[in-house]
Motif scaffolding. Structure first.
Motif, PDB file in Angstrom:
ATOM      1  N   GLN A  73     -11.551   2.504  -2.482  1.00 34.97           N
ATOM      2  CA  GLN A  73     -10.257   1.932  -2.870  1.00 34.97           C
ATOM      3  C   GLN A  73      -9.661   2.655  -4.062  1.00 34.97           C
ATOM      4  O   GLN A  73      -8.440   2.827  -4.160  1.00 34.97           O
ATOM      5  N   ASN A  76      -8.157   5.810  -2.685  1.00 36.33           N
ATOM      6  CA  ASN A  76      -6.915   5.519  -1.962  1.00 36.33           C
ATOM      7  C   ASN A  76      -5.765   5.267  -2.925  1.00 36.33           C
ATOM      8  O   ASN A  76      -4.647   5.776  -2.732  1.00 36.33           O
ATOM      9  N   SER A  77      -6.000   4.474  -3.970  1.00 39.54           N
ATOM     10  CA  SER A  77      -4.949   4.176  -4.948  1.00 39.54           C
ATOM     11  C   SER A  77      -4.511   5.439  -5.675  1.00 39.54           C
ATOM     12  O   SER A  77      -3.316   5.659  -5.896  1.00 39.54           O
ATOM     13  N   PRO A 142      -1.355   6.301   5.097  1.00 37.19           N
ATOM     14  CA  PRO A 142      -0.927   6.334   3.693  1.00 37.19           C
ATOM     15  C   PRO A 142       0.508   6.806   3.501  1.00 37.19           C
ATOM     16  O   PRO A 142       1.191   6.379   2.558  1.00 37.19           O
ATOM     17  N   TRP A 211       0.418   1.987  -8.471  1.00 33.83           N
ATOM     18  CA  TRP A 211      -0.927   1.460  -8.709  1.00 33.83           C
ATOM     19  C   TRP A 211      -0.965  -0.059  -8.570  1.00 33.83           C
ATOM     20  O   TRP A 211      -1.941  -0.627  -8.077  1.00 33.83           O
ATOM     21  N   PRO A 217       1.130  -2.226   0.598  1.00 33.85           N
ATOM     22  CA  PRO A 217      -0.146  -1.899   1.257  1.00 33.85           C
ATOM     23  C   PRO A 217      -0.689  -3.041   2.111  1.00 33.85           C
ATOM     24  O   PRO A 217      -1.323  -2.802   3.139  1.00 33.85           O
ATOM     25  N   THR A 228      -6.097  -0.274  -0.910  1.00 38.25           N
ATOM     26  CA  THR A 228      -5.997   0.151  -2.301  1.00 38.25           C
ATOM     27  C   THR A 228      -6.686  -0.888  -3.190  1.00 38.25           C
ATOM     28  O   THR A 228      -7.138  -1.932  -2.713  1.00 38.25           O
TER      29      THR A 228
END
Length: 280
Positions: A73, A76-77, A142, A211, A217, A228
């Motif tokens: 995660q 991904n973030s 994404p 973020w 998401p 995320t």
């Protein structure tokens, strides 16, 4: 005599200092509570919420750090925030340059259309966005999050950069053109280096916005491998609902990368402002 003159100034700034301390306390107290809470057992949070732990437990943090889902995660973030920032700032800088340094018919109308995007709530657009992303096959991708975040980040970014680009004296551009510099060359070699403070500011805004984004998401990703950190926090909170201390440890570790980036970016931002002031 000098001492007498400086005293009123200090008294005048006293209310501002008091407000800064109050605001800082409201921000720091929850963070300190979360950090210390991660080192306590859940049973101690109710009896000793703000004190130091009676026994420092590191297992809450080490178990989160040992989880593969947390690192996935985090990646991904980071990946989504980085590409969102590059796309948002890159496109907005080019658009702001055109709006600031070129005169053409309908310029203010087009700029007004961009600024109108600030009045368009993201929550209202979530259903059309979902339908549009499904039509383009960008669900569980994404790029579906990156492109959407960049689109919603463009209005504010263009407004900030346009204001900064317009403040650059026209004599500098004329001198660059006389020296044989093309419009894009002036933008790339002269304008962007001078705009470091503004670039740093909009980059921080884009990264922080990406973020902390939870709703987009949540709508785009159904596969856990693409989640995320905000989605991971929600899932972790549901999984360990009775273990508050472990949830606090997860929250603290999720905040650390963003805080670290801000510390680095803030240094560059101050450095750019200082350089600009020296040149001015």
């Amino acid at each position: 005599m000098n001492h007498g003159k400086s005293t009123p100034i200090r008294r005048n700034t006293l209310p501002l200092h008091a407000i800064a301390w109050i605001v800082g306390a409201f921000i720091l107290i929850p963070v300190v509570y979360a950090v210390l809470g991660g080192f306590k057992p859940t049973s101690e949070l109710s009896t000793n919420p703000f004190g130091l732990p009676e026994t420092w437990m590191t297992t809450n943090y080490t178990e989160v750090l040992g989880s593969g889902s947390f690192w996935r995660q985090l990646w991904n973030s980071t990946f989504i925030a980085f590409l969102t920032t590059v796309l948002t700032v890159g496109v907005a800088a080019l658009a702001a340059f055109v709006f600031a340094r070129f005169a053409f018919r309908g310029r203010e109308l087009y700029f007004t259309l961009f600024t109108a995007g600030l009045m368009f709530p993201f929550a209202v657009a979530i259903l059309p966005i979902f339908v549009l992303l499904r039509a383009f096959g960008l669900l569980d991708d994404p790029m579906g999050v990156i492109l959407t975040q960049a689109a919603f980040g463009l209005p504010l970014t263009i407004i900030i950069l346009r204001g900064f680009f317009r403040s650059i004296p026209g004599e500098i551009e004329e001198a660059a053109i006389i020296d044989g510099c093309s419009p894009f060359g002036f933008f790339w070699r002269i304008l962007l280096p001078m705009a470091r403070p503004a670039i740093a500011t909009v980059s921080v805004l884009a990264i922080v916005g990406s973020w902390n984004n939870f709703m987009l998401p949540l709508v785009v990703f159904s596969d856990e491998t693409s989640w995320t950190l905000p989605l991971g926090i929600q899932q972790f909170q549901g999984q360990y609902a009775s273990d508050t201390a472990r949830i606090l440890a997860y929250l603290v570790l999720a905040m650390v990368p963003a805080l670290g980036f801000y510390a680095i970016a803030e240094r560059h931002l101050v450095g750019g402002l200082t350089a600009g002031a020296t040149k001015g």
